[in-house]
Design a protein around this motif. Sequence first.
Motif, short mmCIF file in Angstrom:
data_model
loop_
_atom_site.label_atom_id
_atom_site.label_comp_id
_atom_site.label_asym_id
_atom_site.label_seq_id
_atom_site.Cartn_x
_atom_site.Cartn_y
_atom_site.Cartn_z
N SER A 112 -7.12 -7.32 -6.00
CA SER A 112 -5.84 -6.68 -5.68
C SER A 112 -6.05 -5.28 -5.10
CB SER A 112 -4.97 -6.60 -6.94
OG SER A 112 -4.71 -7.89 -7.45
N MET A 113 -6.97 -4.53 -5.68
CA MET A 113 -7.26 -3.18 -5.20
C MET A 113 -7.76 -3.21 -3.76
SD MET A 113 -10.16 -0.53 -6.58
CE MET A 113 -11.43 -1.59 -5.83
N ASP A 114 -8.71 -4.12 -3.49
CA ASP A 114 -9.25 -4.19 -2.14
C ASP A 114 -8.22 -4.70 -1.14
OD1 ASP A 114 -11.60 -3.18 -3.08
OD2 ASP A 114 -12.76 -5.03 -2.89
N ALA A 115 -7.36 -5.62 -1.58
CA ALA A 115 -6.28 -6.08 -0.70
C ALA A 115 -5.34 -4.93 -0.36
CB ALA A 115 -5.51 -7.22 -1.37
N MET A 116 -4.98 -4.14 -1.36
CA MET A 116 -4.08 -3.00 -1.14
C MET A 116 -4.72 -1.98 -0.20
SD MET A 116 -1.18 -1.66 -1.69
CE MET A 116 -0.27 -0.13 -1.94
N ASN A 117 -5.98 -1.65 -0.42
CA ASN A 117 -6.65 -0.69 0.46
C ASN A 117 -6.72 -1.22 1.90
OD1 ASN A 117 -7.08 1.27 -1.49
ND2 ASN A 117 -9.09 0.46 -2.08
N TYR A 118 -6.93 -2.53 2.03
CA TYR A 118 -6.95 -3.12 3.37
C TYR A 118 -5.58 -3.01 4.04
CZ TYR A 118 -6.71 -6.72 6.95
OH TYR A 118 -6.48 -7.39 8.13
N PHE A 119 -4.52 -3.29 3.31
CA PHE A 119 -3.19 -3.23 3.90
C PHE A 119 -2.79 -1.80 4.26
CE2 PHE A 119 -2.13 -7.34 1.46
CZ PHE A 119 -2.47 -8.12 2.56
N VAL A 120 -3.22 -0.83 3.47
CA VAL A 120 -2.97 0.57 3.83
C VAL A 120 -3.67 0.89 5.15
CG1 VAL A 120 -3.42 2.97 3.18
CG2 VAL A 120 -2.56 1.36 1.47
#
Length: 238
Positions: A112-120
Motif C-alpha cells: 500500500s505504501m509503495d502504491a501510494m508513493n507511485y500514485f503521488v
Amino acid sequence: MKRAIIIGASSGIGYELALQLAGLDYQLGLMARREACLIELSHLLPGDHFVQATDLTDADTARTHLADLIAQMGDVELIVVNSGVGASEKKLDWNVESEMIDVNVRGFTAMSMDAMNYFVQRGGGHLVGVSSVAAHFSGGLALTYHATKAFVSSYLNGMRSRAARSGLPITITTVEPGFIDTPMLETKPAWAAPVEKAVAQMVKAIINKKDHVYITKRWIVVAGLFYILPSWLIRKFV
C-alpha cells in the motif's frame, strides 16, 4: 488502455476480480505466490497480461517485484491489495500467527505504501485495499486475523487522509467483505455470498471511486450490530 495490478490474484476474490476487470478491457498485472495459477489465469483472460510471482512474507522482495511490474506495464492507474491469509486459532501457534502478521500487516503495508508513493509521483491513481468485516469486532478463535484486519482498515483510513492532504486525484477504497464463498472460508454458512456477486459489487465501488464498501451489502447491518450488542453475546459466536 486501462491498467491495473491485483496483488493476491491466484484464487478467490482476486481471481474473480481479474476475470471481471479483464472483461472491462483492463490490462492486468497479476501477483501472488503461486506462479502456475497466475499463468493459467492469464491464459483465460482476453488480451495480454503480466504475471509476477511474489510472497508477501518477504516484504522487501515483494516491494522490488511490485516496482518491477509497474515498470514493465508502463503506467498503472489502479492497484488492488487483496493478499491475505487467515486461520482458526483454537490453540495459539506462533507459526500460524506470525504468517498472518507478515502477510496481512507487513506485506499489506509495504504494498500500500509503495502504491501510494507511485500514485503521488504519477499525479493520481486508485488504491483498493481488501480488509474484512472482522475489522469491526474481535474473537478468541481468530484473534490475530481480526486484529490484522482492524489494522488494515485503520491504515487505509489514514491513507485516505493522506491522499486528501496531497491535493492529488488519488482515491483510497476500503473493501470489507463478510462471508464470501472462496477457498479461504473454512466453513461455508448457507448465507455466504457467491464470489461472482461479491466481486461485482466491489467492481461497482471501484468504478464509482467509493471510499468504502461492504460486500455484500447486508454486512452494513451486521457490522453496525457489533457496536451495539453486548460483548457476552458476541463471544458466543466468535
